[in-house]
Design an enzyme around this catalytic site. Structure first.
Site, PDB file in Angstrom:
ATOM      1  N   LYS A   1      -6.536  -4.144  19.267  1.00 21.34           N
ATOM      2  CA  LYS A   1      -5.961  -5.348  18.655  1.00 21.34           C
ATOM      3  C   LYS A   1      -4.445  -5.230  18.419  1.00 21.34           C
ATOM      4  CE  LYS A   1     -10.445  -7.096  17.555  1.00 21.34           C
ATOM      5  NZ  LYS A   1     -11.644  -6.311  17.298  1.00 21.34           N
TER       6      LYS A   1
ATOM      7  N   ASP B   1     -13.052   4.122  13.511  1.00 20.66           N
ATOM      8  CA  ASP B   1     -12.761   3.012  14.405  1.00 20.66           C
ATOM      9  C   ASP B   1     -11.761   2.111  13.685  1.00 20.66           C
ATOM     10  OD1 ASP B   1     -12.602   0.841  16.030  1.00 20.66           O
ATOM     11  OD2 ASP B   1     -14.770   0.498  16.174  1.00 20.66           O
TER      12      ASP B   1
ATOM     13  N   TYR C   1     -18.975  -2.946  13.850  1.00 23.24           N
ATOM     14  CA  TYR C   1     -18.956  -3.280  15.270  1.00 23.24           C
ATOM     15  C   TYR C   1     -18.006  -2.326  15.981  1.00 23.24           C
ATOM     16  CZ  TYR C   1     -18.227  -6.002  19.574  1.00 23.24           C
ATOM     17  OH  TYR C   1     -18.138  -6.416  20.885  1.00 23.24           O
TER      18      TYR C   1
HETATM   19  C1  LIG Z   1     -12.820  -5.769  18.164  1.00 23.21           C
HETATM   20  C2  LIG Z   1     -13.390  -4.452  17.823  1.00 23.21           C
HETATM   21  C3  LIG Z   1     -13.848  -3.552  18.803  1.00 23.21           C
HETATM   22  C4  LIG Z   1     -13.950  -3.928  20.248  1.00 23.21           C
HETATM   23  O1  LIG Z   1     -12.694  -4.184  20.820  1.00 23.21           O
HETATM   24  P1  LIG Z   1     -12.639  -5.075  22.150  1.00 23.21           P
HETATM   25  O2  LIG Z   1     -11.195  -5.005  22.533  1.00 23.21           O
HETATM   26  O3  LIG Z   1     -13.100  -6.439  21.768  1.00 23.21           O
HETATM   27  O4  LIG Z   1     -13.524  -4.433  23.148  1.00 23.21           O
HETATM   28  C5  LIG Z   1     -14.222  -2.287  18.400  1.00 23.21           C
HETATM   29  N1  LIG Z   1     -14.204  -1.925  17.116  1.00 23.21           N
HETATM   30  C6  LIG Z   1     -13.785  -2.767  16.144  1.00 23.21           C
HETATM   31  C7  LIG Z   1     -13.752  -2.291  14.734  1.00 23.21           C
HETATM   32  C8  LIG Z   1     -13.393  -4.059  16.461  1.00 23.21           C
HETATM   33  O5  LIG Z   1     -13.042  -4.907  15.501  1.00 23.21           O
END
Ligand SMILES: *Cc1c(COP(=O)(O)O)cnc(C)c1O
Length: 426
Positions: A262, A234, A146
């Site tokens: 995060k 990511d 994601y």
């Molecule tokens: C949570 C997440 C996102 C998106 O971040 P948001 O702050 O919710 O837009 C992107 N990549 C990864 C791996 C994530 O876990």
């Protein structure tokens, strides 16, 4: 089925009138586990308290944003102090410089950082930057990873999308994903010279937890180098979670671009993309790849992020790793003892729970585990006993520094009892 208390239920009813589905992010509605979501009124350390005064030992931790636990006094004080000086200016601040200095000092290969407000923006901009500097369009992503909800990356996503069982989303035109190639996680795909970027979660943590198999990230690195494509890690979950220097350092594979989120916002809306100066200088105002944000580098968020990063020393990761290892082996033993199929993978300080008889290596495996249907009743039994796991089988377990060894043992005991009751029901 456990019912949330009357205050949460009443709030959910009010919420559904004025907010679609009653929630501002789909997974929060408990759609995949059943029942009514608890509405949080406060949180402290490892625990959240709901509108009815019910307390839960929290393994959601804002999906990993709260690594030091909720309402840590140092974070609260930093935010309070910053708020007193104004909450946003639309002009640069020292806090942004200090946070960028802290992140770039911690992560080898990440020399410059652009701060944004969400992980979605960070990955969206990283892809735009990669396309801008390579002059190519194709992006390769992995099923079950994601990368936020921007159009071009919302193909074959994990997390919320996987939970909903949708291939992408309505409203995303075919043209927006025409240049997004989705391939299975863990297998190095062919990377041609039309590829601008390969984007990957170095440890996949949005389909449960799938650690990278041996050679996978190295293979992506080599393939990108051969094709002249950029490799984007990511690290929105793994960054400052699996190690201070993140998964790239842990695995020894250095990407061209990084995205963070995060943890680095300390629980406030903040995320970032980073990389070597040569690439990052293609961003506006120096370069011709545009990106901007009214609240980017927000002073409350940088203050919270800095306060958290200051708490994350070597000892913190060692302690968190010990807690997660204890929890993972305890959970695996507890569920297996009840005769249920179980896999509890671990990658440093991350773990997750699959009701599966065989190791989960990719999104199909995660989906098969979810199809066992065991997660929802397990989740409900745990919640009834005051332990809040993620309300979806596609999420990981987030432990914080505030979780005590006694709380972890308590979690394991409750998991044993929950698994027992599930097994008895057959
Ligand atoms: C949570 C997440 C996102 C998106 O971040 P948001 O702050 O919710 O837009 C992107 N990549 C990864 C791996 C994530 O876990």
């Amino acid at each position: 089925m456990p019912e949330a208390g009357s205050a949460s239920a009443a709030l959910f009813e009010r919420a559904r009138r004025v907010i679609p589905g009653g929630v501002n992010s789909p997974v929060r509605d408990f759609g995949s586990v059943g029942g009514t979501p608890y509405f949080v009124s406060s949180a402290s350390g490892s625990r959240v308290r709901d509108a009815d005064g019910q307390e839960y030992l929290d393994y959601v931790q804002s999906w990993g944003a709260s690594i030091v636990g909720h309402a840590h006094p140092k974070v609260v004080e930093a935010v309070r102090e910053a708020a007193g000086r104004g909450t946003t200016y639309g002009a640069p601040t020292e806090g942004e410089v200090r946070l960028a200095e802290a992140v770039t000092a911690a992560v080898p290969g990440c020399d410059q950082l652009r701060l944004v407000s969400s992980g979605t923006e960070a990955t969206m901009t990283a892809v735009r930057l990669a396309r801008g500097v390579t002059g190519r369009n194709r992006v390769v992503k992995f099923a079950g990873c994601y990368h936020g909800h921007s159009d071009g990356l919302l193909a074959g996503g994990g997390s919320g999308v996987a939970t909903l069982g949708l291939p992408g989303s309505e409203g995303v035109p075919a043209s927006a994903v025409a240049d997004t190639l989705v391939v299975p996680y863990g297998v190095v795909p062919e990377i041609g010279e039309e590829v601008a970027a390969v984007i990957v979660e170095p440890a996949a943590a949005n389909m449960g937890l799938v650690p990278p198999p041996a050679g996978f990230l190295q293979g992506l690195r080599a393939g990108c180098d051969r094709a002249g494509a950029l490799l984007i890690f990511d690290e929105v979950i793994t960054g400052f979670r699996v190690a201070r220097a993140g998964a790239s350092w842990l695995t020894g594979v250095r990407p061209d671009l990084f995205t963070f989120g995060k943890v680095i916002g300390g629980g406030l809306p903040l995320a970032a993309l980073g990389g070597p100066q040569e690439l990052m200088s293609a961003l506006a105002p120096l370069g011709r790849v545009y990106q901007a944000g009214t609240l980017s580098g927000n002073p409350l968020a940088t203050a919270a992020g800095l306060a958290v990063l200051e708490l994350l020393d070597e000892a913190a990761y060692e302690s968190l790793g010990d807690k997660v290892a204890r929890l993972a082996s305890g959970l695996e033993e507890a569920v297996a003892a009840a005769g249920l199929p179980v896999q509890v993978p671990v990658f440093s300080t991350l773990t997750s729970l699959y009701f599966s008889g065989e190791p989960v290596a990719d999104y199909d495996g995660a989906a098969r585990a979810a199809e066992s249907g065991l997660y929802a009743p397990f989740f409900r039994a745990m919640l009834e006993m005051g332990v809040a796991l993620a309300p979806s089988p596609y999420e990981v377990i987030f432990c914080s520094l505030a979780h005590s060894e006694a709380e972890i043992d308590e979690t394991i005991e409750k998991a044993a009892a929950s698994a027992e009751s599930l097994a008895r029901r057959g």
